[in-house]
Scaffold this motif. Structure first.
Motif, PDB file in Angstrom:
ATOM      1  N   ALA A  33       0.841  -1.202   0.000  1.00 55.96           N
ATOM      2  CA  ALA A  33       0.000   0.000   0.000  1.00 55.96           C
ATOM      3  C   ALA A  33       0.874   1.249   0.000  1.00 55.96           C
ATOM      4  N   ARG A  34       0.388   2.330  -0.588  1.00 58.50           N
ATOM      5  CA  ARG A  34       1.156   3.581  -0.617  1.00 58.50           C
ATOM      6  C   ARG A  34       1.038   4.342   0.695  1.00 58.50           C
ATOM      7  N   ALA A  35       0.037   3.976   1.510  1.00 59.79           N
ATOM      8  CA  ALA A  35      -0.203   4.676   2.769  1.00 59.79           C
ATOM      9  C   ALA A  35      -0.410   3.655   3.877  1.00 59.79           C
ATOM     10  N   ALA A  36      -0.070   4.060   5.104  1.00 61.72           N
ATOM     11  CA  ALA A  36      -0.209   3.158   6.239  1.00 61.72           C
ATOM     12  C   ALA A  36      -0.524   3.947   7.499  1.00 61.72           C
ATOM     13  N   VAL A  37      -1.206   3.275   8.420  1.00 59.19           N
ATOM     14  CA  VAL A  37      -1.392   3.805   9.773  1.00 59.19           C
ATOM     15  C   VAL A  37      -0.818   2.782  10.733  1.00 59.19           C
ATOM     16  N   GLN A  38      -0.180   3.262  11.780  1.00 61.73           N
ATOM     17  CA  GLN A  38       0.466   2.365  12.745  1.00 61.73           C
ATOM     18  C   GLN A  38       0.241   2.883  14.155  1.00 61.73           C
ATOM     19  N   GLY A  39      -0.057   1.970  15.064  1.00 59.19           N
ATOM     20  CA  GLY A  39      -0.167   2.320  16.466  1.00 59.19           C
ATOM     21  C   GLY A  39       1.076   1.903  17.222  1.00 59.19           C
ATOM     22  N   VAL A  92       1.566   7.690  12.541  1.00 59.85           N
ATOM     23  CA  VAL A  92       1.862   6.840  13.687  1.00 59.85           C
ATOM     24  C   VAL A  92       1.275   7.510  14.925  1.00 59.85           C
ATOM     25  N   LEU A  93       0.524   6.732  15.682  1.00 60.29           N
ATOM     26  CA  LEU A  93      -0.221   7.254  16.828  1.00 60.29           C
ATOM     27  C   LEU A  93       0.034   6.387  18.053  1.00 60.29           C
TER      28      LEU A  93
END
Length: 316
Positions: free
Chosen positions: A192-198, A222-223
């Motif tokens: 994927a070109r975008a990601a979210v990470q905790g 990133v959160l």
């Protein structure tokens, strides 16, 4: 090839030991993932890195090797990569799954991947999937049809990569978390070109952002989220880190609701919240604020509140 030279790099002693370069990290992880890798050397590398602290080039190199070990991706690439590897034994239900589904309904296919079976039944990601209409892939080849259908799928780590799963489960023997947890958050198996990470520990926000830049990821948020997941507490203004267009970026979440509730105080029926048979302002605020962060990562103009009002009821 033996892992001994890589152990020596990390363990030569005061004044002589050093971190891996990105290339050395890639080479070391490639060997660690091979069948027959010496378990003592693997454990030594992981614990030595834990003691000194990981660097962005090390995480990038490890991730590069881990990605190269995966089976070839078939089907459409997801728009958003959403890893879920938190321990979170005391957190509430995984409300972020509703956020991910909302993003998928906006036309941005979401790949969830992870391992959460160690969580209690009430907080288990997998137990919540059926009620939300999110398919759990039994093989990597099943992800493509799911993304083309509902726009969202969950791929368990043990299905995606048994060797990486074995490295993760070394925590049971070593008694400590290792850098493998961070590598898995960076894995992005669908490209994927975008990601979210905790993250659970704040220093990892910048570490993961810097490693993602080395890997060429375009957009990332990133959160420090609930239990280490990418899930926002809507009553807290939390600093975020990541990338926009491949460049370093920071922001804040803002505050969407007032109160002193914990994430675990939300009700335990995410399916009912989605169907509209349950109304809970705090739970809805978790879902919408998390979804807005994910949509912002994608550069989407869609608003989570509007999407929520127009969402498709699963029972319809």
């Amino acid at each position: 090839m033996s892992l001994a030279p890589y152990v020596r790099i990390l363990a030569r002693g005061q004044g002589r030991a050093r971190s891996f370069t990105q290339d050395e990290a890639r080479e070391a992880m490639t060997l660690m993932l091979r069948e027959g890798a010496d378990p003592e050397a693997v454990g030594a590398i992981l614990m030595l890195m834990r003691m000194k602290g990981e660097t962005a080039p090390e995480i990038a190199g490890f991730t590069d090797a881990a990605q190269a070990s995966l089976p070839g991706w078939t089907g459409p690439a997801p728009a958003l990569d959403w890893p879920s590897y938190a321990a979170g034994r005391t957190r509430g239900l995984p409300w972020f799954l509703l956020s991910a589904r909302l993003v998928a309904e906006a036309g941005y296919p979401v790949l969830l991947h992870g391992w959460n079976s160690h969580q209690g039944e009430s907080a288990s990601v997998r137990n919540a999937l059926p009620a939300l209409g999110i398919a759990e892939a039994r093989a990597p080849a099943e992800v493509g049809p799911a993304l083309e259908g509902t726009g969202i799928a969950y791929l368990p780590l043990e299905t995606l990569s048994p060797p990486l799963f074995a490295l993760l489960r070394l925590r049971d023997k070593l008694g400590l978390r290792s850098c493998v947890n961070t590598v898995l958050r960076m894995l992005n198996p669908g490209g994927a070109r975008a990601a979210v990470q905790g993250v659970f520990h704040p220093p990892y926000r910048e570490l993961q952002a810097d490693a993602a830049a080395l890997l060429g990821l375009a957009d990332l948020t990133v959160l420090k989220g609930g239990g280490g997941e990418f899930e926002h507490h809507p009553a807290k203004d939390i600093q975020t880190f990541g990338l926009r267009g491949g460049a370093p970026w920071t922001g804040t979440t803002g505050i969407q609701t007032i109160g002193h509730q914990r994430l675990s105080d939300a009700p335990d029926t995410p399916g009912a919240l989605w169907e509209g048979t349950l109304r809970d302002p705090f739970a809805e605020a978790i879902v919408l604020s998390t979804a807005d962060l994910a949509l912002d990562t994608l550069g989407a103009e869609a608003d989570a509140g509007t999407l929520w009002a127009a969402r498709r009821r699963l029972a319809a």
